[in-house]
Enzyme design. Structure first.
Site, mmCIF file in Angstrom:
data_model
loop_
_atom_site.group_PDB
_atom_site.id
_atom_site.type_symbol
_atom_site.label_atom_id
_atom_site.label_comp_id
_atom_site.label_asym_id
_atom_site.label_seq_id
_atom_site.Cartn_x
_atom_site.Cartn_y
_atom_site.Cartn_z
ATOM 1 N N ALA A 131 40.535 21.504 -24.114
ATOM 2 C CA ALA A 131 42.142 21.784 -23.788
ATOM 3 C C ALA A 131 42.816 20.951 -25.046
ATOM 4 O O ALA A 131 43.863 21.792 -25.372
ATOM 5 C CB ALA A 131 42.246 21.184 -22.351
ATOM 6 N N ASP B 14 45.208 19.973 -14.627
ATOM 7 C CA ASP B 14 44.239 19.265 -13.614
ATOM 8 C C ASP B 14 42.766 18.758 -14.265
ATOM 9 O O ASP B 14 41.804 19.341 -13.942
ATOM 10 C CB ASP B 14 44.002 20.352 -12.636
#
Length: 840
Positions: free
Chosen positions: A618, A635
């Site tokens: 990410a 998350d």
């Protein structure tokens, strides 16, 4: 002299030299100290290089493979180039000193160049094939120069060894001192430097050691004689014959790195995937390799047939690998050790150290012994010793590169059980190469007996491979607490299966499992629970999605960091105005195999045509993407998991803010359980530093909070209550309302009642909190420390003291504001939980 990266065995580095007989005793003692210092510096550098480079190229399996290949390729290149470009007439200690000085200077440059490279890559669109090329170029630019110098140190100093008739006398002492230094550097970096200080302090400590080693080595060269052998020019031109010894050395490196990859992965399940666990495992590997190298050095000095001894060493390795496989899969997971009985992490670390040593020492000692035996078997009197060491070292390093890449990328295909079988097969093949009688030799009784013994030993190795125990499913699901399950697998004959586990798989970066009990389905990642279909978990997961979607007046595009069970991502599917949903997930096995088990809870998110799944780290995706989004929701995995705290840093939040459209909203999960007050304060303060208009929201269970969501916007956050009521009442929002009702929120107003506080209101509580930055990764070490102890769960009571109703945030008539307050009171009073959330 180069010493190891965190996943690189010392079997690649060979034996260190002794001082010439003409040198005084104090020179030998000083060289012992220098070798220890250089080993410590090298380990600290390697930890830092991989940590700072992962921020730029990502920490996915692809990125780590590129980094590892470049790192070890640089060492191989340096070892091969030095004998070709540096004459034997040069004093080896002076050459060694210059190389150490070069490593220190280049290490400083790498530390300061990496952020500049990161700025150049920002918004570059580095995905797909072009992204792989960019990552490779970045790794080469940063790692090749210093690692090439590290790789050159071994053949450089080897020339001083062979220039003396007593050269082998100090091999064990010098190499052991180097490994002792490497162990000290590993533990110093993992348990002190990075835990309490910014990265720059660790860099200066390591570079300072390099400079001191280089300077003292230069001085030592001036006070000791170097007399190259007569006929140096001839021996420099004599080629080194490549034979079965070099092949076996490569196979040894292949097995050593492969074993470290697979056993580190399994032991991290057992011990917890914290930075402390990886430091402990590496220290045990280093200790075993150093001990084995010392023993191998002694054997090589007195051996009449080093080639035979090297072959026997590989044969013993097959049995040692079987021992380790049994220990990590059948023995250690079921040791009756209750870690909750101790409130001191140091006690747990001692237990983890003992378990790692029990499992790993037998094969690491044999891998460590292989390198000096290979040097002895390959040495010829008429050949430049630097070239001999360089070729053996290069063969070992090439094998190690292949092993690390193969065992990383083939794990989803073979599994840890299959890879451990490969380790036995590689060791057996290496033994066969060296112990098989050579063609043309008379088949006497001794030869036939040797062949029969070899055949029997290989048959035993094959049997051990076939009987290899599998990875226990409960270990993937519950990690260190697997032994306390009532239905603990692990008894002989159950093949490690658990009746509660519906799916278990080993992916590129994580091992995952799905279990179900009493109607609650649970998603496990690497020994811990990450998500579930329990009532309170569902409330939090949908809060993380619906909240930013309702706060934003008209969202059209969403980026979700972390797929997991897909419940948060699925929340956005119900919002009719959203046109594009991108899910960034580092582990391909999660969306492909885990998320479908939660299709009812996640509204079939993966089948929605608006959804695109991107497999990438990410951090790297956010750094390089050219796309902007209305909503970014994160998350991520818990911050105590090694490497994950990079998704909780101020630098990461700035990258996220860069890809937000005007008026965009970012939400971030904050785990409160297993976290200290200082760690939670740090997470909030770090987020609020980048988003000063940020707010905190709580998942509520029986009127008490259990986890948090942080919400950030560029401008001051404002929620128009009248517009929200009208919007949520539209027929197109029926799916949204149904999704909220499924987790106990009867309206959008009740969802807003999860409000906990604003940054400015919570400032007295968060003042003085540590800001988590890329170059000050305090949170990773503090959260890891907290994970070993039971933490108090009264943080919401502390925060509630600063809570005020924010009239500037919830804009509307007094009646609407009162209705919101009443909805919150009703939600807290009426809430009932059908079932408890599974413990994490």
């Amino acid at each position: 002299m180069k010493r190891m990266r965190p996943t690189e065995p010392a079997a690649e580095h060979g034996t260190a030299p002794a001082v010439a007989p003409a040198a005084p005793a104090w020179a030998f003692g000083l060289l012992v100290v220098l070798f220890a210092a250089s080993g410590a510096a090298a380990l600290i550098h390697e930890v830092l290089w991989f940590q700072v480079l992962e921020l730029v190229v990502g920490s996915s399996a692809v990125s780590l493979g590129i980094l590892l290949g470049t790192y070890m390729g640089g060492m191989c290149l340096g070892s091969l180039l030095l004998p070709r470009f540096v004459s034997r007439a040069q004093h080896p200690v002076r050459v060694y000193g210059l190389l150490e000085l070069g490593v220190g200077v280049l290490a400083v440059l790498v530390f300061f160049v990496v952020p500049l490279v990161g700025r150049l890559l920002m918004g570059s669109g580095g995905s797909g094939a072009s992204g792989l090329v960019v990552r490779g170029l970045v790794a080469c630019l940063c790692l090749l120069p210093p690692t090439a110098l590290m790789g050159a140190t071994l053949p450089a100093i080897a020339r001083w060894v062979e220039a003396t008739p007593r050269g082998a006398s100090g091999v064990g002492a010098l190499y052991t001192s180097n490994l002792v230094g490497a162990i000290a550097g590993c533990l110093l970096a993992g348990f002190h430097l990075l835990r309490f200080h910014p990265l720059v302090v660790s860099m200066l400590v390591a570079a300072g050691l390099n400079l001191v080693v280089g300077g003292v080595s230069w001085w030592l060269a001036r006070h000791t004689a170097h007399m190259p052998d007569i006929g140096t020019a001839a021996t420099e031109r004599t080629p080194v014959r490549l034979d079965a010894v070099h092949v076996v050395t490569a196979l040894s490196g292949f097995g050593a790195l492969g074993g470290q990859v697979v056993w580190t992965r399994v032991l991290a399940l057992l011990m917890g995937a914290t930075v402390y666990t990886f430091s402990i495992i590496l220290a045990v590997f280093l200790f075993g390799l150093g001990l084995g190298s010392s023993v191998g050095s002694l054997l090589s000095r007195s051996s009449r047939d080093a080639r035979r001894d090297l072959g026997l060493c590989q044969l013993l390795l097959a049995a040692a690998v079987a021992w380790s496989a049994y220990a990590v899969n059948r023995s250690l997971p079921w040791w009756p050790v209750n870690f909750n009985l101790s409130h001191d992490p140091w006690i747990t670390f001692q237990l983890d150290l003992a378990r790692a040593a029990w499992a790993l020492l037998p094969p690491t000692v044999l891998w460590g012994a292989s390198f000096p035996l290979a040097i002895a078997a390959a040495t010829r009197a008429d050949t430049d010793p630097g070239r001999v060491v360089a070729t053996v070292y290069a063969a070992n390093t090439v094998g190690a590169i292949a092993g690390s890449l193969a065992f990383t990328f083939l794990l989803p295909l073979l599994g840890s059980q299959g890879e451990q079988r490969v380790l036995i097969g590689v060791a057996a093949a290496a033994a066969l190469l060296l112990l098989t009688p050579r063609p043309g030799r008379a088949a006497g009784a001794a030869t036939l007996a040797r062949a029969a013994a070899l055949t029997a030993a290989l048959a035993v190795a094959a049997l051990l491979a076939l009987r290899m125990p599998p990875l226990p499913q409960a270990l993937v699901a519950l990690g260190r607490f697997a032994t306390f399950r009532l239905n603990s697998p692990g008894a002989p004959g159950d093949a490690g299966k658990d009746p509660l586990i519906q799916f278990m798989g080993e992916g590129l970066t994580e091992s995952v499992a799905v279990s179900e009990k009493d109607g609650v389905r649970v998603f496990h990642v690497s020994g811990k629970i990450e998500a579930s279909s329990s009532y309170i978990d569902m409330r939090l997961q949908r809060l993380l999605g619906h909240l930013p979607a309702l706060v934003h007046p008209e969202p059209k595009s969403v980026l979700i960091v972390g797929c997991g069970a897909g419940v948060t991502a699925g929340s956005f599917v119900t919002h009719p105005g959203i046109r594009r949903i991108v899910i960034c997930e580092i582990e391909p096995m999660v969306p492909q195999h885990v998320t479908p088990y939660f299709a009812n809870e996640n509204h079939g998110v993966l089948s929605d045509p608006r959804v695109e799944v991107v497999y990438d780290d990410a951090r790297h995706y956010v750094l390089t993407t050219r796309e902007k989004f209305d909503i970014v929701t994160s998350d991520p995995i818990h911050p105590w998991v090694a490497g994950s705290a990079a998704l909780y840093s101020a630098d990461y939040y700035r990258l996220v803010r860069r890809i937000l459209n005007p008026g965009g909203v970012v939400s971030q999960w904050v785990p409160v359980y297993q976290a200290s007050e200082d760690a939670v304060k740090s997470e909030l303060a770090t987020f609020f530093q980048v988003f000063p208009n940020g707010t905190a929201w709580a998942g509520i269970n029986r009127g008490a909070g259990f986890d948090m969501v942080m919400l950030g916007t560029e401008a001051a956050t404002r929620v128009d209550l009248a517009a929200l009521r009208e919007r949520s009442g539209a027929p197109a929002m029926a799916a949204v309302n149904q999704s909220l009702l499924g987790v106990g929120y009867r309206s959008a107003f009740e969802l807003l009642s999860s409000y906990l506080g604003r940054a400015q209101d919570l400032k007295p509580w968060t003042d003085g909190a540590h800001i988590n930055r890329d170059r000050e990764p305090w949170l990773q070490y503090r959260a890891g420390w907290d994970s070993y102890t039971q933490q108090p769960n009264n943080l919401f009571e502390e925060m509630a003291r600063y809570r005020k109703f924010p009239h500037e945030l919830f804009v509307g008539t007094p009646e609407l504001q009162q209705a919101l307050m009443d909805a919150g009171a009703a939600q807290a009073a009426a809430q009932r939980v059908p079932e408890a959330s599974p413990p994490r």
